[in-house]
Motif scaffolding. Structure first.
Motif, mmCIF file in Angstrom:
data_model
loop_
_atom_site.group_PDB
_atom_site.id
_atom_site.type_symbol
_atom_site.label_atom_id
_atom_site.label_comp_id
_atom_site.label_asym_id
_atom_site.label_seq_id
_atom_site.Cartn_x
_atom_site.Cartn_y
_atom_site.Cartn_z
ATOM 1 N N ARG A 1 -2.322 13.452 18.520
ATOM 2 C CA ARG A 1 -1.218 12.730 17.887
ATOM 3 C C ARG A 1 -0.181 12.151 18.847
ATOM 4 O O ARG A 1 0.832 11.628 18.394
ATOM 5 C CB ARG A 1 -0.482 13.665 16.914
ATOM 6 C CG ARG A 1 -1.337 14.282 15.840
ATOM 7 C CD ARG A 1 -1.741 13.275 14.808
ATOM 8 N NE ARG A 1 -2.509 13.883 13.734
ATOM 9 C CZ ARG A 1 -3.418 13.253 13.016
ATOM 10 N NH1 ARG A 1 -3.673 11.970 13.269
ATOM 11 N NH2 ARG A 1 -4.069 13.862 12.055
ATOM 12 N N GLU B 77 0.929 8.620 18.000
ATOM 13 C CA GLU B 77 1.486 8.293 16.694
ATOM 14 C C GLU B 77 2.972 7.982 16.858
ATOM 15 O O GLU B 77 3.610 8.420 17.819
ATOM 16 C CB GLU B 77 1.290 9.458 15.715
ATOM 17 C CG GLU B 77 -0.151 9.859 15.477
ATOM 18 C CD GLU B 77 -0.941 8.865 14.615
ATOM 19 O OE1 GLU B 77 -0.413 7.776 14.304
ATOM 20 O OE2 GLU B 77 -2.097 9.192 14.274
ATOM 21 N N GLY C 247 5.184 5.376 11.687
ATOM 22 C CA GLY C 247 3.831 5.267 11.151
ATOM 23 C C GLY C 247 3.007 4.129 11.696
ATOM 24 O O GLY C 247 1.905 3.875 11.195
ATOM 25 N N LYS D 293 -0.078 8.181 11.279
ATOM 26 C CA LYS D 293 0.770 9.232 10.719
ATOM 27 C C LYS D 293 2.228 8.948 11.073
ATOM 28 O O LYS D 293 2.524 8.292 12.073
ATOM 29 C CB LYS D 293 0.357 10.600 11.264
ATOM 30 C CG LYS D 293 -1.078 11.001 10.950
ATOM 31 C CD LYS D 293 -1.286 11.231 9.463
ATOM 32 C CE LYS D 293 -2.697 11.753 9.180
ATOM 33 N NZ LYS D 293 -2.922 11.955 7.736
ATOM 34 N N SER D 294 3.136 9.469 10.263
ATOM 35 C CA SER D 294 4.552 9.180 10.490
ATOM 36 C C SER D 294 5.403 10.431 10.348
ATOM 37 O O SER D 294 4.972 11.436 9.768
ATOM 38 C CB SER D 294 5.054 8.113 9.508
ATOM 39 O OG SER D 294 5.021 8.608 8.179
ATOM 40 N N SER D 295 6.614 10.343 10.888
ATOM 41 C CA SER D 295 7.654 11.361 10.717
ATOM 42 C C SER D 295 7.081 12.767 10.938
ATOM 43 O O SER D 295 6.391 13.004 11.922
ATOM 44 C CB SER D 295 8.265 11.203 9.325
ATOM 45 O OG SER D 295 9.359 12.049 9.133
ATOM 46 N N THR D 296 7.352 13.677 10.012
ATOM 47 C CA THR D 296 6.928 15.069 10.185
ATOM 48 C C THR D 296 5.446 15.291 9.888
ATOM 49 O O THR D 296 4.961 16.416 10.006
ATOM 50 C CB THR D 296 7.774 15.993 9.300
ATOM 51 O OG1 THR D 296 7.714 15.554 7.941
ATOM 52 C CG2 THR D 296 9.225 15.998 9.758
ATOM 53 N N GLU D 297 4.724 14.218 9.515
ATOM 54 C CA GLU D 297 3.261 14.344 9.459
ATOM 55 C C GLU D 297 2.702 14.583 10.856
ATOM 56 O O GLU D 297 1.601 15.119 10.998
ATOM 57 C CB GLU D 297 2.637 13.066 8.886
ATOM 58 C CG GLU D 297 2.887 12.805 7.433
ATOM 59 C CD GLU D 297 2.205 11.535 6.966
ATOM 60 O OE1 GLU D 297 1.458 11.609 5.971
ATOM 61 O OE2 GLU D 297 2.416 10.481 7.598
ATOM 62 N N VAL D 298 3.437 14.150 11.857
ATOM 63 C CA VAL D 298 3.050 14.355 13.252
ATOM 64 C C VAL D 298 3.701 15.638 13.732
ATOM 65 O O VAL D 298 4.920 15.824 13.576
ATOM 66 C CB VAL D 298 3.501 13.170 14.128
ATOM 67 C CG1 VAL D 298 3.075 13.376 15.578
ATOM 68 C CG2 VAL D 298 2.960 11.861 13.574
ATOM 69 N N HIS D 299 2.922 16.523 14.332
ATOM 70 C CA HIS D 299 3.467 17.791 14.792
ATOM 71 C C HIS D 299 4.588 17.567 15.810
ATOM 72 O O HIS D 299 4.540 16.637 16.611
ATOM 73 C CB HIS D 299 2.365 18.648 15.423
ATOM 74 C CG HIS D 299 2.746 20.085 15.585
ATOM 75 N ND1 HIS D 299 3.555 20.520 16.603
ATOM 76 C CD2 HIS D 299 2.458 21.173 14.833
ATOM 77 C CE1 HIS D 299 3.732 21.823 16.486
ATOM 78 N NE2 HIS D 299 3.079 22.246 15.425
#
Length: 381
Positions: free
Chosen positions: A238, A241, A245, A252-258
């Motif tokens: 990630r 990313e 997004g 993936k965006s924001s907190t979807e990315v670790h």
């Protein structure tokens, strides 16, 4: 000591820091050497952009590297060995065994130790390596910067567990996992043909799509065994990313990315901008800082950028700057409270040399400094 461009070196100048070269990180020249015409020409041929020297303008300037030369040498050798094994794995369709990275684990531990010892100090992040050293030096510098940011982030905010809740324990374990993810983040590039990866010109759309496969190629190398921590895999997959997004490989965006991958994204782009690459010249530290700050809330997590802005000086000690009145100066020292208003030593004009605090005299500005410029891209492959 102060940093001098190789093109500006004068004979009889004393080298202040070892110059490392090659995958074994053997010293090309050692600190204390007197530069002569032959040495300077050798530096030019080796693609060395600048060196630290001791001269009449450098007295009292302490340009502290984020990691020691010894650790950089150890890291270079360890990464070269892991990359050799990873190439064999790519060719045979195997995954990388965790045991192959035992020496990298030692390197991450050492980098963490040195960062802890530097707590609160302003450090120099540039490695000054030639473009052909980028593939081995980039993961080292990304790891050092990522851990510098990550350590401060955890101290101030704790860390996010799998439920999305903040925790405030096991800091060292968490940072070690982050370090392993950072140092292996670009391992998937070994699956990209060298002709594309080292292409000096602009990539075609087809070539760029191939480059964008490297995060998933990296995860394939480290995913098929329980010994690999999911946090390491998150950094590998990630780190390209974006907060909004628009990144890759999956948008993936924001907190979807670790959170660890969001740290890796900042460290990766900053080092890419400030390093010499076959397709792009290195930019100075302040331009790297400008690009990162400009990406807050779009490319990067704003919380991580806040930490970055308080840990990475746009003008670290030892670098030469130009003041808006045309005078040349060298940065002498930087306060952690005012990273972009250093004490500088004027080295041109009738009053030179003279030390001036830019914090004490706000009328004096450094040319080219704008903490939030418009239109400066922070995109890096």
């Amino acid at each position: 000591m102060r940093l001098v461009a190789t093109s500006d070196l004068q004979e009889d100048t004393t080298l202040a820091r070892d110059i490392l070269s090659g995958r074994d990180a053997a010293p090309l020249l050692r600190a204390g050497a007197k530069l002569n015409a032959r040495y300077i020409e050798h530096l030019h041929r080796a693609g060395i952009l600048g060196v630290y020297v001791d001269d009449q303008y450098s007295d009292g300037i302490d340009s502290q590297p984020v990691i020691s030369g010894q650790t950089r040498g150890q890291a270079t050798r360890a990464i070269a060995a892991v990359y050799d094994e990873a190439r064999r794995c790519v060719a045979s369709g195997r995954t990388l065994e965790p045991e192959a990275t035992d020496e990298l684990s030692d390197v991450v531990d050492q980098i963490l130790l040195e960062i802890e010892e530097l707590d609160g100090k302003v450090v120099a992040l540039a490695d000054l390596c030639a473009a052909d050293a980028y593939n081995l030096q980039h993961p080292i510098d990304v790891t050092a910067l990522g851990l510098l940011i990550g350590r401060r982030l955890i101290i101030e905010h704790g860390w996010l567990d799998y439920k999305g809740e903040r925790q405030d324990d096991r800091h060292e374990e968490r940072l070690f996992r982050l370090g392993m993810g950072l140092i292996l983040s670009d391992i998937g590039k070994l699956a990209i043909p060298d002709a594309i990866l080292n292409k000096p010109g602009k990539l075609s759309e087809e070539e760029w799509e191939i480059v964008k496969t490297h995060p998933k190629a990296g995860v394939k190398l480290v995913r098929d065994t329980g010994a690999w921590c999911p946090l390491v895999q998150a950094c590998v997959l990630r780190h390209h990313e974006r907060w909004d997004g628009t990144g890759y490989p999956e948008g993936k965006s924001s907190t979807e990315v670790h959170e660890m991958a969001r740290i890796a994204a900042v460290a990766d782009v900053y080092d890419a901008i400030t390093s010499e690459r076959v397709f792009a010249p290195a930019k100075p530290a302040h331009m790297g800082v400008q690009a990162i700050l400009a990406g807050a809330g779009t490319q990067f997590d704003p919380t991580i950028i806040d930490v970055f802005s308080r840990r990475v000086a746009p003008f670290p000690p030892g670098v030469e700057v130009e003041l808006t009145d045309g005078r040349r100066a060298v940065v002498v020292s930087v306060s952690e409270l005012t990273l972009d208003r250093p004490v500088v030593r004027v080295i041109s004009g009738p009053e030179a040399p003279a030390d001036i605090s830019l914090t004490a005299d706000p009328s004096i500005q450094i040319a080219g400094w704008n903490p939030a410029p418009a239109g400066l891209s922070a995109q890096a492959a």
